[in-house]
Scaffold this active site. Structure first.
Site, PDB file in Angstrom:
ATOM      1  N   LYS A 125       2.456 -16.525   1.940  1.00  0.00           N
ATOM      2  CA  LYS A 125       3.638 -15.645   1.903  1.00  0.00           C
ATOM      3  C   LYS A 125       3.723 -14.796   3.164  1.00  0.00           C
ATOM      4  CE  LYS A 125       1.216 -11.763   0.770  1.00  0.00           C
ATOM      5  NZ  LYS A 125       1.248 -10.414   1.386  1.00  0.00           N
ATOM      6  N   ALA A 135       0.815  -1.211   0.000  1.00  0.00           N
ATOM      7  CA  ALA A 135       0.000   0.000   0.000  1.00  0.00           C
ATOM      8  C   ALA A 135       0.849   1.261   0.000  1.00  0.00           C
ATOM      9  CB  ALA A 135      -0.932  -0.010   1.217  1.00  0.00           C
ATOM     10  N   ASN A 154       4.310  -8.305   8.316  1.00  0.00           N
ATOM     11  CA  ASN A 154       4.591  -9.667   8.766  1.00  0.00           C
ATOM     12  C   ASN A 154       6.083  -9.856   9.012  1.00  0.00           C
ATOM     13  OD1 ASN A 154       1.926 -11.312   8.549  1.00  0.00           O
ATOM     14  ND2 ASN A 154       1.976 -10.034   6.711  1.00  0.00           N
TER      15      ASN A 154
END
Length: 345
Positions: free
Chosen positions: A208, A157, A273
């Site tokens: 992922k 983003a 993450n």
């Protein structure tokens, strides 16, 4: 391998169309999607979390919390906090809430949504049903795959906000839906590919995130680029093994929706993450690492479901096993990664 349609040319300046499209969610990726859509659409309907967010956008022209540098022309937006208002007004609805909030959001949907197209930009497991969005929409709302699409690919983003060139993959079984979505998302800074592998794209986007937590843990523990390269090369093989066990399709995991998204999520400093894993590697407890972040790391919630599914299917996935043990069984990250190094090649 099935060929994909690719839109590679720059979008010439054209008049915006009147397609009725809406976005549900007000986090960073939802905000980025609205930015993508206003490039091509006269009006984008936007269902945000609450009246504070709605009022702040109406007053300031930008999201008060996420991607605050992205300014919108309010003439291009129709804001609401009522999902029924948005769904009634739109033909295409992009779901971009965190996975843990989707069921609460859609449980409020009482309007007629038959023949609407629901596009998932969610890269996580729905806790209520312990399943992916595609199955959740089909089982809970009777929205078949012909009325669904999935957005995947390496597309942080933050880089969309800066209009850095990014690539999306839109997965849907219907050519007409694919063409419509390519048309409204493609722009000078967003290039769109199409695919028919809905489940493969959705599961790869989930996997992922888990692997990126592992890459972050490795970084926090002091492993270098050499190890991370080996880690990622093993991760893509684990991804392929898992995807084939879920749904066999003529997919190529080296394409951007699979490997590309894995790479950017494992390496980028924008990756929440990876950042979560990095904190754990540096010695934070899992709980304190999660609490220190102001955004949700989908990989944490997904790791539990993916691990259990892999065990049910009898798969050997040492990276998934290692990350699950650290996140959910309280195992020591340093010791677990030392054991993992002997299993990678």
């Amino acid at each position: 391998m099935a060929k994909k349609k690719t839109n590679t040319e720059s979008n010439p300046k054209k008049s915006k169309n009147d397609v009725a499209v809406g976005v549900v969610g007000s986090g960073s990726f939802a905000t980025a999607i609205v930015k993508m859509l206003v490039e091509n659409c006269k009006t984008v309907h936007w269902c945000v979390r609450n009246e504070y967010v709605k009022g702040a956008i109406e007053q300031r022209g930008h999201n008060p919390t996420y991607l605050t540098a992205v300014n919108f022309n309010l003439k291009n937006l129709k804001l609401t906090t009522d999902i029924n208002e948005l769904v009634t007004a739109c033909e295409t609805i992009v779901l971009a809430t965190p996975s843990i909030y989707l069921s609460d959001t859609l449980d409020k949907m009482t309007c007629d949504y038959k023949n609407k197209i629901f596009v998932s930009a969610i890269k996580g497991i729905i806790p209520k049903v312990n399943d992916v969005v595609a199955h959740y929409l089909r089982e809970e709302f009777k929205i078949g795959f012909r009325n669904q699409a999935v957005i995947a690919g390496p597309c942080h983003a933050e880089e969309v906000a800066m209009e850095r060139l990014s690539y999306l993959t839109v997965a849907t079984v219907e050519d007409e839906v694919s063409e419509k979505l390519v048309n409204i998302f493609n722009s000078d800074f967003i290039k769109v590919h199409s695919s028919k592998d809905i489940l493969g794209n959705e599961y790869s986007a989930i996997l992922k995130n888990i692997f990126a937590i592992g890459a972050g843990i490795a970084s926090g523990l002091g492993y270098g680029d050499n190890f991370t390269a080996v880690f990622v090369s093993n991760a893509i093989r684990e991804m392929e093994t898992f995807l084939e066990s879920i749904y066999e399709a003529p997919r190529d995991v080296n394409e951007s929706a699979y490997l590309g998204d894995l790479l950017v999520t494992a390496y980028s400093l924008f990756s929440r993450n990876r950042n979560l894993g990095n904190l754990i590697g540096k010695g934070y407890t899992v709980k304190s690492a999660i609490q220190s972040m102001n955004m949700i790391a989908e990989g944490y919630y997904a790791a539990d479901s993916i691990y259990k599914t892999s065990k049910d299917k009898g798969l050997k996935l040492p990276i998934i096993d290692t990350i699950y043990g650290i996140l959910y069984e309280g195992k020591n990250a340093e010791k677990q990664f030392k054991k993992l190094t002997a299993k990678l090649n």
